[in-house]
Write a protein that holds these residues in place. Structure first.
Motif, short mmCIF file in Angstrom:
data_model
loop_
_atom_site.label_atom_id
_atom_site.label_comp_id
_atom_site.label_asym_id
_atom_site.label_seq_id
_atom_site.Cartn_x
_atom_site.Cartn_y
_atom_site.Cartn_z
N THR A 39 0.83 -1.20 0.00
CA THR A 39 0.00 0.00 0.00
C THR A 39 0.87 1.26 0.00
O THR A 39 0.61 2.21 -0.73
CB THR A 39 -0.92 0.00 1.24
OG1 THR A 39 -1.73 -1.18 1.21
CG2 THR A 39 -1.82 1.22 1.25
N THR A 40 1.92 1.25 0.81
CA THR A 40 2.83 2.40 0.86
C THR A 40 3.53 2.61 -0.47
O THR A 40 3.63 3.73 -0.97
CB THR A 40 3.87 2.19 1.98
OG1 THR A 40 3.18 2.05 3.22
CG2 THR A 40 4.82 3.38 2.07
N GLU A 41 4.02 1.53 -1.06
CA GLU A 41 4.71 1.62 -2.35
C GLU A 41 3.75 2.09 -3.45
O GLU A 41 4.12 2.90 -4.29
CB GLU A 41 5.31 0.27 -2.72
CG GLU A 41 6.47 -0.12 -1.84
CD GLU A 41 6.91 -1.57 -2.05
OE1 GLU A 41 6.28 -2.28 -2.85
OE2 GLU A 41 7.89 -1.97 -1.41
N ALA A 42 2.52 1.60 -3.43
CA ALA A 42 1.54 1.97 -4.46
C ALA A 42 1.15 3.44 -4.38
O ALA A 42 0.84 4.06 -5.40
CB ALA A 42 0.29 1.09 -4.33
N SER A 43 1.19 4.00 -3.19
CA SER A 43 0.80 5.41 -3.04
C SER A 43 1.98 6.35 -3.22
O SER A 43 1.89 7.54 -2.93
CB SER A 43 0.16 5.63 -1.67
OG SER A 43 1.10 5.42 -0.64
#
Length: 54
Positions: A39-43
């Motif tokens: 989730t962090t990488e995608a955002s």
């Protein structure tokens, strides 16, 4: 006062991480961390600093 507040946040995080395996299975905790990392990488956040080992 800011340093004390930051230290308290760090202490809370350490206790939370220490108690997660007691509350959930190791596999579930790993899945929770993997989901948070994705989730962090995608955002657009920072990528995980380690390789994924299953």
């Amino acid at each position: 006062m800011t340093e004390i507040h930051d230290f308290q946040d760090l202490t809370d995080a350490v206790y939370t991480l220490a108690l997660l395996p007691a509350a959930f299975s190791r596999k579930r905790v790993q899945n929770m961390f993997d989901h948070a990392a994705r989730t962090t990488e995608a955002s657009g956040g920072r990528p995980r600093p380690y390789s994924v080992v299953l």
